[in-house]
Design a protein around this motif. Structure first.
Motif, short mmCIF file in Angstrom:
data_model
loop_
_atom_site.label_atom_id
_atom_site.label_comp_id
_atom_site.label_asym_id
_atom_site.label_seq_id
_atom_site.Cartn_x
_atom_site.Cartn_y
_atom_site.Cartn_z
N ARG A 51 0.81 -1.22 0.00
CA ARG A 51 0.00 0.00 0.00
C ARG A 51 0.84 1.27 0.00
NH1 ARG A 51 -5.49 -0.43 1.35
NH2 ARG A 51 -5.40 1.81 0.93
N SER A 52 2.13 1.15 0.20
CA SER A 52 2.99 2.32 0.33
C SER A 52 3.20 3.00 -1.02
CB SER A 52 4.33 1.92 0.92
OG SER A 52 5.24 3.00 0.87
N GLU A 53 3.19 4.35 -1.02
CA GLU A 53 3.46 5.08 -2.26
C GLU A 53 4.88 4.82 -2.75
OE1 GLU A 53 2.64 9.19 -2.04
OE2 GLU A 53 0.51 8.95 -1.55
N ARG A 54 5.75 4.47 -1.82
CA ARG A 54 7.14 4.18 -2.20
C ARG A 54 7.20 2.98 -3.14
NH1 ARG A 54 11.27 0.90 -0.05
NH2 ARG A 54 13.38 1.73 -0.38
N ASN A 55 6.24 2.07 -3.03
CA ASN A 55 6.26 0.85 -3.82
C ASN A 55 5.29 0.91 -5.00
OD1 ASN A 55 6.69 -0.40 -0.67
ND2 ASN A 55 8.21 -0.82 -2.23
N HIS A 144 9.26 -8.57 -20.29
CA HIS A 144 10.22 -9.65 -20.51
C HIS A 144 11.54 -9.13 -21.06
CE1 HIS A 144 11.30 -13.92 -21.16
NE2 HIS A 144 12.00 -13.44 -22.17
N PHE A 145 11.46 -8.28 -22.09
CA PHE A 145 12.66 -7.84 -22.79
C PHE A 145 13.24 -6.53 -22.26
CE2 PHE A 145 10.31 -10.47 -25.86
CZ PHE A 145 11.28 -11.43 -26.12
N ALA A 146 12.51 -5.84 -21.39
CA ALA A 146 13.02 -4.57 -20.87
C ALA A 146 12.87 -4.49 -19.35
CB ALA A 146 12.30 -3.39 -21.53
N LEU A 147 13.02 -5.63 -18.68
CA LEU A 147 12.91 -5.63 -17.22
C LEU A 147 13.98 -4.75 -16.58
CD1 LEU A 147 12.07 -9.35 -16.34
CD2 LEU A 147 10.69 -7.34 -15.81
N GLY A 148 15.15 -4.72 -17.20
CA GLY A 148 16.22 -3.88 -16.66
C GLY A 148 15.84 -2.42 -16.63
N LEU A 149 15.20 -1.95 -17.70
CA LEU A 149 14.79 -0.54 -17.75
C LEU A 149 13.67 -0.26 -16.76
CD1 LEU A 149 14.86 0.07 -21.62
CD2 LEU A 149 16.57 0.75 -19.92
N LEU A 150 12.73 -1.20 -16.63
CA LEU A 150 11.65 -1.02 -15.66
C LEU A 150 12.20 -0.98 -14.24
CD1 LEU A 150 8.90 -3.40 -17.12
CD2 LEU A 150 8.87 -0.89 -17.12
N HIS A 151 13.14 -1.86 -13.94
CA HIS A 151 13.73 -1.89 -12.60
C HIS A 151 14.54 -0.61 -12.34
CE1 HIS A 151 16.00 -3.11 -9.09
NE2 HIS A 151 17.12 -2.88 -9.76
N GLU A 152 15.29 -0.17 -13.31
CA GLU A 152 16.11 1.03 -13.14
C GLU A 152 15.25 2.26 -12.88
OE1 GLU A 152 19.87 3.24 -15.36
OE2 GLU A 152 18.39 2.17 -16.57
N ALA A 153 14.13 2.36 -13.61
CA ALA A 153 13.26 3.53 -13.45
C ALA A 153 12.43 3.45 -12.18
CB ALA A 153 12.35 3.67 -14.68
N TYR A 154 11.99 2.24 -11.81
CA TYR A 154 11.10 2.07 -10.66
C TYR A 154 11.63 0.93 -9.79
CZ TYR A 154 8.33 4.45 -14.23
OH TYR A 154 7.92 5.30 -15.21
N ASN A 156 11.53 0.23 -6.72
CA ASN A 156 10.71 -0.26 -5.61
C ASN A 156 9.28 -0.57 -6.04
OD1 ASN A 156 12.58 2.18 -4.16
ND2 ASN A 156 12.68 0.13 -3.29
N ALA A 157 9.04 -0.60 -7.35
CA ALA A 157 7.68 -0.85 -7.84
C ALA A 157 7.20 -2.24 -7.42
CB ALA A 157 7.65 -0.73 -9.36
N THR A 158 5.91 -2.35 -7.21
CA THR A 158 5.29 -3.64 -6.91
C THR A 158 5.06 -4.40 -8.21
OG1 THR A 158 4.20 -2.78 -4.93
CG2 THR A 158 3.26 -4.76 -5.93
N TRP A 159 5.49 -5.65 -8.22
CA TRP A 159 5.30 -6.50 -9.40
C TRP A 159 4.25 -7.56 -9.10
CZ3 TRP A 159 10.80 -7.89 -11.75
CH2 TRP A 159 11.38 -6.72 -12.23
#
Length: 309
Positions: A51-55, A144-154, A156-159
């Motif tokens: 529930r945290s905005e951080r995630n 699948h092919f851009a997980l690195g970019l998603l992780h770098e940008a976010y 702490n995002a919830t997956w």
């Protein structure tokens, strides 16, 4: 008799032994209490992190045809901002009419080294349910092919890994649609056509192709691709491998980068609704948010693929 306590007898125990027994029992109870407290605290922290905005944002990282629409509807029902395929907030599937697709916007941002979701969709989108790029012959799957970019940008995002009950169920769902199957194969660099498929050579400028040659070639393709049980099973196995590879890839990522709160949702399980409720501290019964996932059955699969998988 010594060493045996009869029902009406009470053994004599020294005061020291009694104190030691009570002390051991107290320590045991204390250890159990600490363990329960730790487990409760861990669960509470987990729910708070969801529930945290951080995630945020919350990103669905499952493959297409894995119940993303159902999860999108779930969050929408609870009043959480979610976009699915179309990023104008008006529709959720092809065609998007006068609004852009999320995938095209995200792909453009990635090419320009910007945050993937920047400027895509309405303000304060919390949940990104489907954001792949679908073209005439391929898919671009950022999950699948851009997980690195998603992780770098976010970081702490919830997956949320949304899946079907098994790779077989997913493959059967995809196999309903020849165009979907071909896109997946092209995306992963796999051969859709059998190696022995025959085609007539392209005509030279001076040659004319007769209707009989075209009809003959069509029949050869039909026999080789559709009515060939070996080819049918080959494609089915390849689809299952695509699914299993993607699931394993997501698990490797969340193991390597534990900063992402992670939830695996099997959309074929009725208990998934309660799982989401517990994770995000929501009450679907109170809001009357039902689980609406349906696997596709209304197409021409029986004509296209006459074999049991």
């Amino acid at each position: 008799m010594r060493g045996i306590v009869l029902p009406n007898e009470s053994p004599t125990t020294s005061p020291t032994l009694k104190l030691l027994s009570l002390a051991a029992l107290a320590v045991f109870v204390l250890q159990i209490g600490v363990l329960i407290q730790r487990l409760t605290a861990k669960q509470s922290t987990l729910q708070t992190s969801f529930r945290s905005e951080r995630n945020t944002p919350i990103i669905l990282v499952g493959l297409p045809r894995s119940g993303s629409s159902a999860i999108h509807d779930y969050f929408q029902c609870h009043g959480w901002s979610s976009v699915h395929y179309c990023c104008g907030g008006k529709s959720t599937s092809f065609p998007c009419l006068d609004e852009p697709t999320c995938g095209k916007c995200i792909l453009k941002n990635m090419k320009n080294h910007q945050h993937p979701f920047e400027g895509c969709g309405p303000e304060k989108v919390l949940v990104w349910s489907q954001f792949d790029v679908e073209t005439a012959d391929k898919w671009f799957l950022p999950q699948h092919f851009a997980l690195g970019l998603l992780h770098e940008a976010y970081p702490n995002a919830t997956w949320i890994l949304n899946t079907r009950g098994s790779s077989r169920e997913w493959a059967e769902s995809v196999f309903h649609w020849h165009s979907t199957t071909s896109r997946f194969f092209a995306t992963y660099g796999l051969r859709l056509e059998p190696r022995h498929a025959l085609t007539i050579p392209p005509p030279s400028p001076d040659d004319a192709v007769t209707a009989e040659e075209i009809e003959s070639d069509m029949q050869l393709q039909l026999d080789a691709r559709v009515r060939n049980r070996t080819e049918h099973l080959r494609k089915f196995v390849l689809l299952k491998r695509i699914y299993e590879n993607h699931t394993a890839t997501i698990y490797r990522w969340v193991h390597q980068f534990p900063s992402h709160p992670f939830l695996h949702v099997n959309v074929d399980e009725k208990s998934s609704l309660k799982l989401l409720d517990r994770a995000f501290q929501l009450d679907s019964d109170e809001r009357r948010c039902g689980w609406t996932f349906r696997s596709p059955t209304d197409d021409w699969k029986d004509f296209t693929f006459p074999f049991e998988s």
